[in-house]
Design an enzyme around this catalytic site. Structure first.
Site, short mmCIF file in Angstrom:
data_model
loop_
_atom_site.label_atom_id
_atom_site.label_comp_id
_atom_site.label_asym_id
_atom_site.label_seq_id
_atom_site.Cartn_x
_atom_site.Cartn_y
_atom_site.Cartn_z
N SER A 262 -13.05 -28.14 -138.49
CA SER A 262 -12.61 -26.92 -139.17
C SER A 262 -11.36 -26.36 -138.26
O SER A 262 -11.26 -26.71 -137.00
CB SER A 262 -13.62 -25.86 -139.56
OG SER A 262 -13.67 -25.17 -138.25
N LYS A 263 -10.51 -25.51 -138.65
CA LYS A 263 -9.42 -25.03 -137.99
C LYS A 263 -10.15 -24.36 -136.83
O LYS A 263 -9.45 -24.25 -135.62
CB LYS A 263 -8.69 -24.28 -138.92
CG LYS A 263 -7.57 -23.36 -138.04
CD LYS A 263 -6.59 -22.65 -138.94
CE LYS A 263 -6.21 -21.14 -138.46
NZ LYS A 263 -5.98 -21.11 -137.15
N ARG A 264 -11.52 -23.57 -136.95
CA ARG A 264 -11.64 -23.06 -135.86
C ARG A 264 -12.18 -23.75 -134.76
O ARG A 264 -12.17 -23.10 -133.47
CB ARG A 264 -13.37 -22.11 -136.36
CG ARG A 264 -13.29 -20.61 -136.38
CD ARG A 264 -14.13 -20.08 -137.08
NE ARG A 264 -14.14 -20.50 -138.53
CZ ARG A 264 -15.34 -20.73 -139.30
NH1 ARG A 264 -16.39 -20.90 -138.70
NH2 ARG A 264 -15.23 -20.98 -140.56
#
Ligand code: GLU
Length: 505
Positions: A262-264
């Site tokens: 994910s972007k996280r």
């Protein structure tokens, strides 16, 4: 079966920036198309007006331009199967919705969101299907007059696919083999909404793949659950003979290997997950991209190609042309691919080495200019040739080599303490005088003259070179000394030496 020309498509929905997984999907489609002499189509699936994000389409186009992934046909490229933006194909879809309705393979339903909500609250695991549809408000449960009257009076409706229960549905997947399910587990999916006169993803996707003569659907694993429904739609239309072959790619996993990337993860570990920087029009948030983080597009492409596929030998560095030759869709892995961002940095380093000094110098020129330095490409080329082995990103060349452009403003304390001795000032004065007397300031001649002097005087080589380095660089780093003095020139070398003698004493 008739041989058809290979035609594949990348079909993003413009709902935000293109995720790196989407880029890999497009790349695999590209490699597959090229190796079969086929076509790659770019179709924009923008039938969900609620999720439409302005700027997303331009972003997608710009990303592929930067990466060097070329489409043969589609939005902005033209072609004989257009329009390629689904929002411009309303009339086409209406015709096919009508075809299913007329054949009794779809039906009209009036249930409001509130009514559906109430049903779900009332019946556990409620599903709109053969077992429940007759208890709902639709054209199967109502008289034709009632239906006509509701439509006449302006009631919104949806068209649902009438799934026959108990049918065996086989999805033939190039990567996963045969995936078989029973149609009873599927619900009567909405195919069309009167509210915006647009089809849903499922209908538009199938109709377009058929009309655009797509032969292979290569897409992310998240679409695997939709595949049986798609097979049933092909059947309902009578298009089984030209149904594309499916290939559902594996997920991209977190660098640690557990869970979806994910972007996280990128924010947490410091790597981008988008090809280009993205400015979110709603929140104003800015997410960095591979381009802005100074990755070379070739490195990104090479890295992505190996996420979920490998050529089976030990070769890792492959150009797009080589990838086209070697890529094998059937050898893609079913298991998720760990996003090893350190490997991506390694690829960037390798591509900096592989590219010519001139090419890197051209990129480096922008960085140098940003620091307010005016210089020539020829000059940068020499610096690049000396320094590129030491960096992973082109912008790092500045830190590694700024001493070529600027005299040190301060001397690193630790280095000075260790390298600048009692007699350094005197020795450096001698060195400055010697260098000043040289007419030929070439690297070779300096080298020769300085070595002779050191030998005659019986000085320590390391002693001299360390102080010399401190004077020219301001710290203990950099390439061989005469590669520095030779490049900055006699005048600058003497100025830096004399300044160090004054300052360090
Ligand atoms: N519009 C879908 C997406 O955003 C396309 C999925 C497919 O390739 O069928 O990924």
């Amino acid at each position: 079966m008739i041989e058809r020309k290979v035609r594949v498509r990348f079909a993003p929905s413009p709902t935000g920036p293109l995720h790196i997984g989407g880029v890999r999907t497009a790349l695999y489609n590209y490699l597959f198309a090229k190796q079969h002499g086929g076509d790659l189509v770019l179709r924009i699936e923008d039938t969900d007006s609620n999720r439409f994000v302005p700027g997303a389409e331009e972003y997608i186009l710009e990303s592929f331009r930067w990466l060097g992934i070329k489409f043969d046909e589609g939005v902005s490229f033209g072609g004989n199967y257009g329009p390629y933006r689904q929002s411009e194909r309303r009339d086409i879809y209406k015709q096919y919705v009508k075809q299913l309705l007329d054949a009794g393979k779809a039906y009209i339903a009036f249930d409001t969101p509130e009514e559906l909500e109430a049903k779900r609250a009332e019946i556990e695991n409620f599903q709109y299907d053969a077992a429940t549809r007759l208890s709902m408000r639709n054209s199967l449960a109502m008289s034709a007059e009632e239906v006509a009257a509701l439509i006449e009076s302006g009631h919104q409706y949806v068209v649902r696919f009438k799934i026959e229960p108990g049918e065996k549905v086989v999805v033939n997947d190039i990567i996963r083999g045969e995936v078989t399910i029973n149609s009873s587990i599927l619900d009567d999916k909405v195919l069309y909404k009167s509210a915006d006169e647009l089809p849903t993803y499922h209908l538009a996707n199938i109709v377009d793949d058929h009309l655009m003569e797509i032969t292979h659907v290569i897409r992310g694993e998240e679409w695997l659950p939709s595949a049986p429904l798609h097979v049933l739609l092909y059947r309902a239309f009578g298009w089984e003979d030209t149904m594309p072959q499916f290939a559902h790619l594996s997920l991209l996993l977190k660098p640690e290997g557990n869970g979806k990337l994910s972007k996280r993860d990128g924010d947490r570990l410091g790597f981008p997950v988008f090809p280009l920087e993205w400015n979110d029009p709603k929140s104003g948030a800015v997410s960095t991209g591979f381009r802005e983080s100074d990755y070379l597009p070739e490195a990104v492409v090479n890295f992505l190609a190996l996420l979920g596929w490998n050529p089976g030998d030990d070769v890792e560095m492959m150009s797009l042309e080589e990838l086209v030759k070697k890529f094998d869709l059937s050898k893609c892995s079913k298991a998720g691919a760990r996003f090893d961002y350190k490997k991506m940095v390694w690829f960037n380093h390798e591509y900096i080495l592989q590219k010519s000094d001139r090419e890197i110098a051209e990129i480096f020129m922008d960085v140098v200019k940003q620091h307010g330095v005016e210089t020539t490409l020829e000059h940068l080329e020499v610096i690049v040739s000396l320094m590129k082995g030491r960096v992973n990103f082109v912008h790092e060349l500045w830190d590694a080599s700024s001493f070529y452009f600027e005299a040190p403003v301060a001397y690193d304390e630790k280095t000075a303490k260790k390298r600048w001795k009692e007699d350094s000032a005197q020795k450096m004065t001698e060195l400055a005088d010697l260098l000043e007397s040289l007419d030929d300031f070439s690297i070779e001649n300096q080298d020769k003259a300085v070595h002779e002097w050191i030998e005659v005087k019986g000085y320590g080589m390391g002693d001299i070179m360390n102080a010399f380095r401190l004077a020219l660089v301001g710290e203990g780093k950099g390439p061989q000394m005469f590669h520095i003095s030779g490049l900055i020139g006699k005048e600058e070398t003497l100025a830096r030496l004399r300044r160090a003698i004054t300052v360090l004493g």
